[in-house]
Motif scaffolding. Structure first.
Motif, PDB file in Angstrom:
ATOM      1  N   ASP A 135       6.082  -2.440   3.192  1.00  0.00           N
ATOM      2  CA  ASP A 135       5.016  -1.491   3.476  1.00  0.00           C
ATOM      3  C   ASP A 135       5.420  -0.631   4.667  1.00  0.00           C
ATOM      4  N   LYS A 178       0.810  -1.211   0.000  1.00  0.00           N
ATOM      5  CA  LYS A 178       0.000   0.000   0.000  1.00  0.00           C
ATOM      6  C   LYS A 178       0.850   1.271   0.000  1.00  0.00           C
ATOM      7  N   GLU A 179       1.902   1.249   0.819  1.00  0.00           N
ATOM      8  CA  GLU A 179       2.785   2.419   0.916  1.00  0.00           C
ATOM      9  C   GLU A 179       4.234   1.924   0.960  1.00  0.00           C
TER      10      GLU A 179
END
Length: 411
Positions: free
Chosen positions: A257, A228-229
């Motif tokens: 992440d 996601k990040e």
């Protein structure tokens, strides 16, 4: 050619070759042994694992006669070359007659053209080695064939010059052998010390499972999708975790992440242990001292986080590396032909000998002194390895010529 002429060199195609040197395919100056022999009692049998990477040393070869399959015979002075995983640079000059497995080529020189010790160094040189790497095939277990190797074009000086070059490089190898012997002796002393320390009073010490006095953390896996990040951070691989020290020569990065950084980040005092590898590397490790921050660890490296009031990190690392620790890990490890591995459940169950903290510190300090000696010797070894690589680059290419009538040898 980029130059109109080059002093002391002759033109050969697009290249310049030192005067008096020959340019020939490897197959015209050397051949491979094809005669078969049997490994029987008293006959040295060399396998790939017996050739130490980059040093030319033979370690632990077998003469027990337990292996009865047909092997390739070799003669003293042959160059033994590990054709499996050639990137390991496994070369050695055979110090005796014997037999070798099919993963090792026994290469013998045409003695009228090339000196055996020069051939050994020539094959290790960056020029030949880079070509060998390019010719290797296979993904999981790359290898190279003699049919390919024999076509490699090499430049070689006259025999008298070869022998002088080989003598210079052999002198460095001899120094490296002395240092390697000192390192081995210190390792032996360290193991003896640990055996004594852990057996003297172990009957009076309680034994607890590792999970009672430490947390065991698994690492981040490579190639995770759908982050996601994502954030790119340094991480430690199995290659970084050595027996008694952490090798930070090459630290790679991995995507993780951002929300998982704290989960996988190492803390100063974590004991790093490898999940597996060769039998002698199982459970090896050392204490992380926060040299890089933040730094993660791979899923094949365990991070053991001791409870400081109960267990000293350096003591745990010493205990795991001792005969006591190795025997436990080998007893429960999953084994294949040359490899072994442990899982987190087995590591959690490791029976920790738990003396008082002050005794743990005393033992850790004694082992640390031996490790410091090994580290000093390893640094010295690395210096001479760098020196040899530099000499090989200059001497094997003719950039530096040798004076045949000079004791020092280099022109």
């Amino acid at each position: 050619m980029s130059e109109v002429g080059r002093q002391g060199h002759q033109a050969h195609g697009e290249d310049w070759v030192p005067d008096g040197w020959l340019t020939l395919p490897l197959g015209s100056i050397a051949s491979v042994r094809k005669t078969k022999g049997t490994a029987k009692s008293g006959v040295p049998c060399v396998e790939l694992e017996h050739i130490e990477s980059q040093t030319g040393r033979l370690l632990g070869w077998d003469a027990s006669g337990t292996q009865t399959s047909i092997k390739t015979s070799f003669t003293k002075g042959d160059v033994l070359f590990g054709k499996l995983r050639p990137y390991l640079r496994k070369y050695a000059v055979a110090p005796f007659d014997g037999v070798c497995t099919t993963e090792v080529l026994a290469i013998y020189p045409n003695e009228e053209i090339i000196d055996s010790n020069f051939l050994f160094n020539l094959m290790q040189g960056d020029g030949v080695f880079s070509t060998v790497e390019a010719l290797s095939y296979g993904t999981k277990m790359p290898r190279v064939s003699w049919a390919d190797l024999s076509d490699i074009i090499v430049d070689i000086p006259p025999l008298s010059e070869q022998k002088k070059v080989a003598a210079i490089l052999t002198a460095v190898d001899d120094k490296l052998d002395v240092i390697a012997g000192q390192i081995e002796a210190t390792h032996t002393l360290k193991q003896g010390l640990m055996q004594t320390l852990f057996s003297q009073c172990s009957a009076d010490w309680p034994t607890v499972s590792l999970q009672e006095v430490a947390g065991i953390r698994t690492g981040v896996a490579k190639g995770k999708k759908g982050l996601k990040e994502p954030i790119e951070l340094p991480y430690l691989r199995v290659a970084n975790v050595q027996d008694g020290h952490i090798d930070l020569t090459e630290v790679k990065t991995i995507a993780v992440d951002a929300a998982q950084v704290e989960r996988y980040a190492l803390q100063s005092g974590d004991v790093l242990m490898t999940e597996g590898g060769d039998f002698d590397k199982l459970g090896r490790g050392d204490v992380w001292e926060g040299q890089i921050s933040p730094c993660l660890h791979q899923n094949h490296v365990f991070a053991v986080r001791p409870t400081p009031s109960k267990l000293n990190s350096y003591y745990l690392a010493a205990l795991a590396a001792s005969d006591y620790g190795r025997q436990y890990f080998l007893s429960c490890a999953k084994r294949t032909t040359n490899l072994a591995s442990i899982n987190s459940s087995q590591l959690k169950s490791f029976p920790v000998l738990l003396p008082p903290l002050d005794e743990q510190v005393r033992i850790a300090d004694i082992v640390a002194a031996a490790n410091a000696r090994i580290e000093t010797l390893s640094t010295k070894k690395a210096h001479y390895q760098t020196l040899k690589r530099g000499l090989m680059q200059k001497l094997l290419t003719g950039e530096w010529r040798v004076k045949l009538d000079s004791p020092s040898g280099i022109a």
